[in-house]
Design a protein around this motif. Structure first.
Motif, PDB file in Angstrom:
ATOM      1  N   CYS A 203     -23.658  42.074  41.188  1.00 60.66           N
ATOM      2  CA  CYS A 203     -24.453  43.244  42.073  1.00 60.66           C
ATOM      3  C   CYS A 203     -23.769  43.364  43.433  1.00 60.66           C
ATOM      4  CB  CYS A 203     -25.831  42.675  41.916  1.00 60.66           C
ATOM      5  SG  CYS A 203     -26.671  42.473  40.292  1.00 60.66           S
ATOM      6  N   ALA A 204     -23.213  42.254  43.844  1.00 59.95           N
ATOM      7  CA  ALA A 204     -22.452  42.104  45.292  1.00 59.95           C
ATOM      8  C   ALA A 204     -21.507  42.990  45.700  1.00 59.95           C
ATOM      9  CB  ALA A 204     -22.479  40.799  45.803  1.00 59.95           C
ATOM     10  N   LYS A 238     -25.837  44.856  24.017  1.00 57.69           N
ATOM     11  CA  LYS A 238     -26.791  45.083  23.178  1.00 57.69           C
ATOM     12  C   LYS A 238     -26.756  43.868  22.212  1.00 57.69           C
ATOM     13  CE  LYS A 238     -27.843  47.747  18.952  1.00 57.69           C
ATOM     14  NZ  LYS A 238     -29.636  47.746  19.054  1.00 57.69           N
ATOM     15  N   GLY A 239     -28.048  43.133  21.983  1.00 58.10           N
ATOM     16  CA  GLY A 239     -27.999  42.080  21.128  1.00 58.10           C
ATOM     17  C   GLY A 239     -27.364  40.637  21.619  1.00 58.10           C
ATOM     18  N   GLY A 240     -26.700  40.887  22.934  1.00 57.41           N
ATOM     19  CA  GLY A 240     -26.081  39.657  23.442  1.00 57.41           C
ATOM     20  C   GLY A 240     -26.696  39.245  24.826  1.00 57.41           C
ATOM     21  N   THR A 241     -25.935  39.085  25.828  1.00 54.68           N
ATOM     22  CA  THR A 241     -26.471  38.564  26.932  1.00 54.68           C
ATOM     23  C   THR A 241     -25.755  39.489  28.186  1.00 54.68           C
ATOM     24  OG1 THR A 241     -26.167  36.403  26.207  1.00 54.68           O
ATOM     25  CG2 THR A 241     -26.126  36.525  28.763  1.00 54.68           C
ATOM     26  N   LEU A 242     -26.591  39.707  29.266  1.00 47.80           N
ATOM     27  CA  LEU A 242     -26.259  40.566  30.224  1.00 47.80           C
ATOM     28  C   LEU A 242     -26.553  39.764  31.624  1.00 47.80           C
ATOM     29  CD1 LEU A 242     -25.555  43.196  31.937  1.00 47.80           C
ATOM     30  CD2 LEU A 242     -28.038  43.472  32.064  1.00 47.80           C
ATOM     31  N   LEU A 243     -25.238  39.221  32.138  1.00 45.19           N
ATOM     32  CA  LEU A 243     -25.368  38.303  33.271  1.00 45.19           C
ATOM     33  C   LEU A 243     -25.490  39.275  34.692  1.00 45.19           C
ATOM     34  CD1 LEU A 243     -24.956  35.596  34.914  1.00 45.19           C
ATOM     35  CD2 LEU A 243     -22.724  35.941  34.676  1.00 45.19           C
ATOM     36  N   LEU A 244     -26.492  39.077  35.649  1.00 38.77           N
ATOM     37  CA  LEU A 244     -26.678  39.707  36.852  1.00 38.77           C
ATOM     38  C   LEU A 244     -26.235  38.792  37.703  1.00 38.77           C
ATOM     39  CD1 LEU A 244     -29.776  41.890  36.158  1.00 38.77           C
ATOM     40  CD2 LEU A 244     -27.478  42.635  35.917  1.00 38.77           C
ATOM     41  N   ASP A 245     -25.072  38.890  38.198  1.00 41.59           N
ATOM     42  CA  ASP A 245     -24.336  38.119  39.204  1.00 41.59           C
ATOM     43  C   ASP A 245     -24.688  38.256  40.540  1.00 41.59           C
ATOM     44  OD1 ASP A 245     -23.110  35.836  40.033  1.00 41.59           O
ATOM     45  OD2 ASP A 245     -20.990  36.645  40.007  1.00 41.59           O
ATOM     46  N   GLU A 246     -25.147  37.436  41.442  1.00 45.13           N
ATOM     47  CA  GLU A 246     -25.554  37.633  42.829  1.00 45.13           C
ATOM     48  C   GLU A 246     -26.564  38.831  42.771  1.00 45.13           C
ATOM     49  OE1 GLU A 246     -24.681  35.728  44.844  1.00 45.13           O
ATOM     50  OE2 GLU A 246     -23.043  34.609  44.485  1.00 45.13           O
ATOM     51  N   ILE A 247     -27.596  38.384  42.060  1.00 45.10           N
ATOM     52  CA  ILE A 247     -28.827  39.250  42.020  1.00 45.10           C
ATOM     53  C   ILE A 247     -29.634  39.416  43.218  1.00 45.10           C
ATOM     54  CG2 ILE A 247     -30.585  37.786  41.089  1.00 45.10           C
ATOM     55  CD1 ILE A 247     -31.553  40.138  39.389  1.00 45.10           C
ATOM     56  N   GLY A 248     -29.249  38.510  43.994  1.00 48.36           N
ATOM     57  CA  GLY A 248     -30.010  38.656  45.678  1.00 48.36           C
ATOM     58  C   GLY A 248     -29.457  39.668  46.242  1.00 48.36           C
ATOM     59  N   MET A 250     -29.007  42.619  45.209  1.00 48.17           N
ATOM     60  CA  MET A 250     -29.425  44.198  44.354  1.00 48.17           C
ATOM     61  C   MET A 250     -30.300  44.856  45.384  1.00 48.17           C
ATOM     62  SD  MET A 250     -31.223  44.625  40.861  1.00 48.17           S
ATOM     63  CE  MET A 250     -29.840  44.288  39.749  1.00 48.17           C
ATOM     64  N   PRO A 251     -29.952  46.065  45.516  1.00 48.97           N
ATOM     65  CA  PRO A 251     -31.058  47.011  46.296  1.00 48.97           C
ATOM     66  C   PRO A 251     -32.334  47.042  45.519  1.00 48.97           C
ATOM     67  CG  PRO A 251     -28.903  48.090  45.896  1.00 48.97           C
ATOM     68  CD  PRO A 251     -29.072  46.699  44.999  1.00 48.97           C
ATOM     69  N   LEU A 252     -33.168  47.269  46.652  1.00 48.72           N
ATOM     70  CA  LEU A 252     -34.568  47.242  46.079  1.00 48.72           C
ATOM     71  C   LEU A 252     -35.145  48.334  45.234  1.00 48.72           C
ATOM     72  CD1 LEU A 252     -36.423  46.604  49.646  1.00 48.72           C
ATOM     73  CD2 LEU A 252     -36.729  45.029  47.613  1.00 48.72           C
ATOM     74  N   GLU A 253     -34.413  49.379  45.381  1.00 44.59           N
ATOM     75  CA  GLU A 253     -34.718  50.470  44.359  1.00 44.59           C
ATOM     76  C   GLU A 253     -34.142  50.263  43.031  1.00 44.59           C
ATOM     77  OE1 GLU A 253     -31.153  51.905  46.930  1.00 44.59           O
ATOM     78  OE2 GLU A 253     -33.168  50.813  47.415  1.00 44.59           O
ATOM     79  N   THR A 254     -33.166  49.479  42.828  1.00 46.77           N
ATOM     80  CA  THR A 254     -32.688  49.101  41.613  1.00 46.77           C
ATOM     81  C   THR A 254     -33.533  48.179  41.146  1.00 46.77           C
ATOM     82  OG1 THR A 254     -30.551  49.808  42.511  1.00 46.77           O
ATOM     83  CG2 THR A 254     -30.509  48.421  40.144  1.00 46.77           C
ATOM     84  N   VAL A 295     -39.968  36.624  51.175  1.00 46.90           N
ATOM     85  CA  VAL A 295     -40.664  36.610  52.337  1.00 46.90           C
ATOM     86  C   VAL A 295     -40.267  37.571  53.659  1.00 46.90           C
ATOM     87  CG1 VAL A 295     -41.286  35.004  54.259  1.00 46.90           C
ATOM     88  CG2 VAL A 295     -41.425  34.200  52.048  1.00 46.90           C
ATOM     89  N   ASP A 296     -38.823  37.772  53.396  1.00 50.02           N
ATOM     90  CA  ASP A 296     -38.273  38.694  54.564  1.00 50.02           C
ATOM     91  C   ASP A 296     -38.408  39.990  53.987  1.00 50.02           C
ATOM     92  OD1 ASP A 296     -37.512  36.353  55.934  1.00 50.02           O
ATOM     93  OD2 ASP A 296     -35.342  36.194  55.356  1.00 50.02           O
ATOM     94  N   GLY A 297     -38.885  40.257  52.752  1.00 52.91           N
ATOM     95  CA  GLY A 297     -39.045  41.812  52.279  1.00 52.91           C
ATOM     96  C   GLY A 297     -37.794  42.453  51.690  1.00 52.91           C
ATOM     97  N   LYS A 298     -36.923  41.304  51.553  1.00 54.31           N
ATOM     98  CA  LYS A 298     -35.521  41.832  50.980  1.00 54.31           C
ATOM     99  C   LYS A 298     -35.561  41.786  49.389  1.00 54.31           C
ATOM    100  CE  LYS A 298     -33.213  41.052  55.193  1.00 54.31           C
ATOM    101  NZ  LYS A 298     -32.016  40.229  55.766  1.00 54.31           N
ATOM    102  N   PHE A 299     -36.641  41.067  48.699  1.00 52.96           N
ATOM    103  CA  PHE A 299     -36.509  41.138  47.205  1.00 52.96           C
ATOM    104  C   PHE A 299     -37.966  40.951  46.827  1.00 52.96           C
ATOM    105  CE2 PHE A 299     -35.737  39.083  43.166  1.00 52.96           C
ATOM    106  CZ  PHE A 299     -34.305  39.365  42.903  1.00 52.96           C
ATOM    107  N   ARG A 300     -38.026  41.868  45.632  1.00 56.14           N
ATOM    108  CA  ARG A 300     -39.387  42.092  45.211  1.00 56.14           C
ATOM    109  C   ARG A 300     -40.134  40.646  44.417  1.00 56.14           C
ATOM    110  NH1 ARG A 300     -40.671  47.649  43.337  1.00 56.14           N
ATOM    111  NH2 ARG A 300     -42.299  46.509  41.968  1.00 56.14           N
ATOM    112  N   GLU A 301     -41.298  40.626  44.961  1.00 56.73           N
ATOM    113  CA  GLU A 301     -41.913  39.394  44.527  1.00 56.73           C
ATOM    114  C   GLU A 301     -42.068  39.401  43.070  1.00 56.73           C
ATOM    115  OE1 GLU A 301     -45.761  36.419  45.835  1.00 56.73           O
ATOM    116  OE2 GLU A 301     -45.783  38.473  46.659  1.00 56.73           O
TER     117      GLU A 301
END
Length: 464
Positions: A203-204, A238-248, A250-254, A295-301
Motif C-alpha cells: 500500500c505504501a 479468489k479462494g486464497g490470501t490477499l496480503l495488504l502490506d504497510e496498510i498504515g 492506505m488513504p482514508l478513502e480507500t 488517535v491522529d485521525g489518519k486511520f479509521r477506527e
C-alpha cells in the motif's frame, strides 16, 4: 528415449475402436481398449493412463458413470467424452462433472488429435503447478522460520493456529525487514486455501490515485487510460490470501471501501455499480502504530478493529539476538548453494560485532550481510575487516580496542608495531595474506616483519 503416452479408448463399437486405435498408434501413442464402462473400470484399477477417451452412450455403464468413477481413481487424468450428434446437454453435463472436453460424432480425426494434445498439455501444466505449490508450501512452512526466541516461538504457535481458520483476518505487526510477508506466506501455505493464489499489495509503494484500481479493478472507461476491463488484486486472490502490506499508509478513502469488503465480503470495480463477492482471506501488515494513527485521525477506527481480530507481533532482530547465529547458518546454507561456495561462517571477532550491532534493517539486513560475505570472502571464515563499513563503524573494531589496551606508556614504535602484527594475525587465524591486506602491506613485507620481530617463533611458543 521418450516414453509413449498411454491412451485408453472405451467404446462398445468394435469397428470404431479399431479405427481410432489405428490413427492413435500412427501418431505414436500406446493404445488400450475397453468394450464398455465395466471393462474399462477393471482395467483402470490395474493400470493408469495419460488420457481416457470414452463414448457417452454404452450399455451397462455409460460414459457419465465411468467418468465419475475414473475421476475418483485418477482425478488428474483428462477424460474426453464422445457424444452422439445433437446430444449437447449430456456433453455439457459431462464437462460440469469433470470431463476435460467432448467431441460430437462424427468428428474429424484432426479434431480428436488436437483435443488429445491440449489435454496432455493441460495435464502437464497441472502437474507442474502442483509441484510448484508443494515446493512453495515447503519453502514457506513454519518449520523453515528459524528461531529459538521465546517471543517469536509464541508468535509462530499462534500463527499456526489461525492458519487453520481461513476466514479469520490477521494483522501482522513489526518493523521493516522482520519477515512479515514471510509469516503471511507461512499462514497461507498452511491453510485450506493454499492451492489458490497468494497476492501481495504494498500500500505504501502504489500512488493513492492508483491503489483503488489495483485492489478492486476497473471497467473500461472508468478513468483516463482505462482502455479495457481489468481485474483487481482482490479478484486474483479468489479462494486464497490477499496480503495488504504497510496498510498504515492506505488513504482514508480507500480504507472506507476496504471496510466494506471485510464487513460484507462484497466490492465494486471502479466505474461499475455491480457488486462482486470475494472469499479471500485478508492479512494486513504494518510497521506503524495503527492505534496512534487512529488517535491522529489518519486511520479509521472501525477498520482498525476489523483488522485487529488476530494480531501477531514479530519482534525486531535486536529483541531476539539469540537468533542471529541460527539465521547466519540458515542464510549461509542458502547462498553457499546458490553461489557454489563453502563459506564456513564468521570469525569470532566478526560474530561478536554482529551480535552487538543494532540491526535497524532487521533480518533483511542480516541476510544481505551474509550474501555479500559469501560473494566477497575468499577464505573459510569472514574476518571483522570484511564486514560492511556501517557495522564496523557502529560497533567499533574489537581488535583496535584490544590493541589500544595493549599499548602502554614507554613502549617503542617497534614494540607497538610488533603488537599490532601479532593481534592482526590472531584476528585472522594466522592467515598471512589476509593479515597483510588488513595491515595495508604486502605479504612479502609481512614475512620480513615476522622474521625481524621473531614473531613466528613467539606464535609457535604460544601455541605449544
Amino acid at each position: 528415449m521418450i516414453e509413449k503416452k498411454r491412451i485408453l479408448v472405451v467404446d462398445d463399437d468394435q469397428s470404431f475402436r479399431l479405427l481410432i486405435g489405428k490413427h492413435l498408434k500412427k501418431e505414436g501413442y500406446e493404445v488400450s481398449f475397453a468394450e464398455n464402462g465395466i471393462n474399462a473400470l477393471q482395467i483402470l484399477k490395474e493400470e493408469s493412463f495419460d488420457v481416457i477417451i470414452s463414448d457417452q452412450q454404452m450399455p451397462e455403464m455409460d460414459g457419465i458413470e465411468l467418468l465419475s468413477k475414473a475421476n475418483n481413481l485418477y482425478p488428474d487424468t483428462p477424460f474426453i467424452m464422445l457424444t452422439a450428434f445433437g446430444d449437447i446437454k449430456k456433453a455439457v453435463s459431462a464437462v460440469k462433472l469433470g470431463a476435460y472436453d467432448y467431441l460430437e460424432k462424427p468428428y474429424r480425426i484432426e479434431d480428436l488429435l488436437t483435443t488429445i494434445n491440449r489435454a496432455l498439455e493441460h495435464k502437464r501444466l497441472n502437474a507442474e503447478n502442483k509441484k510448484l505449490k508443494s515446493q512453495l508450501q515447503n519453502i514457506y512452512s513454519f518449520q523453515n522460520l528459524v528461531t529459538k526466541s521465546p517471543v517469536m516461538i509464541k508468535t509462530l504457535k499462534m500463527a499456526e493456529k489461525v492458519a487453520k481458520n481461513s476466514e479469520t483476518t490477521v494483522l501482522i505487526l513489526g518493523e521493516s525487514g522482520t519477515g512479515k510477508e514471510m509469516l503471511a506466506k507461512a499462514i497461507h501455505y498452511a491453510s485450506e486455501g493454499m492451492a489458490n493464489n497468494f497476492v501481495a499489495v504494498n500500500c505504501a509503494a502504489i500512488p493513492s490515485s492508483l491503489l483503488e484500481s489495483e485492489l478492486f479493478g476497473h471497467v473500461k472507461g472508468a478513468f483516463t487510460g482505462a482502455y479495457r476491463d481489468r481485474e483487481g488484486k482482490i479478484a486474483l486472490a479468489k479462494g486464497g490470501t490477499l496480503l495488504l502490506d504497510e496498510i498504515g499508509d492506505m488513504p482514508l478513502e480507500t480504507q472506507a471501501k476496504l471496510l466494506r469488503v471485510l464487513e460484507e465480503r462484497v466490492y465494486e470495480k471502479l466505474g461499475s455499480d455491480m457488486q462482486l463477492k470475494t472469499d479471500c482471506r485478508i492479512i494486513a501488515s504494518t510497521h506503524r502504530d495503527l492505534a496512534k494513527l487512529v488517535v491522529d485521525g489518519k486511520f479509521r477506527e472501525d477498520l482498525y478493529h476489523r483488522l485487529n481480530v488476530f494480531p501477531l507481533y514479530i519482534p525486531s532482530l535486536r529483541e531476539r539476538k539469540e537468533d542471529i547465529p541460527l539465521l547466519i547458518e540458515h542464510f549461509l546454507k542458502i547462498y553457499n548453494e546458490k553461489n557454489g561456495r563453502s563459506l564456513q561462517g564468521f570469525h569470532p571477532r566478526a560474530l561478536d560485532a554482529l551480535m552487538r550491532y543494532s540491526w535497524p534493517g532487521n533480518i533483511r539486513e542480516l541476510e544481505n550481510v551474509v550474501e555479500r560475505a559469501v560473494i566477497l570472502t575468499r577464505d573459510d571464515y569472514v574476518p571483522f575487516s570484511e564486514l560492511p563499513e556501517p557495522i564496523r563503524g557502529a560497533v567499533g573494531d574489537p581488535l583496535s580496542q584490544e590493541i589500544r589496551n595493549g599499548i602502554r606508556p614507554g613502549m617503542t614504535i617497534r614494540e607497538m608495531e610488533k603488537e599490532l602484527i601479532i593481534k592482526t594475525l590472531e584476528d585472522n587465524d594466522g592467515n598471512r595474506t589476509r593479515s597483510a591486506r588488513v595491515l595495508g602491506i604486502t605479504r612479502r613485507t609481512l614475512q620480513h616483519k615476522l622474521k625481524e620481530y621473531e614473531i613466528d617463533q613467539q606464535l609457535s611458543e604460544n601455541d605449544s
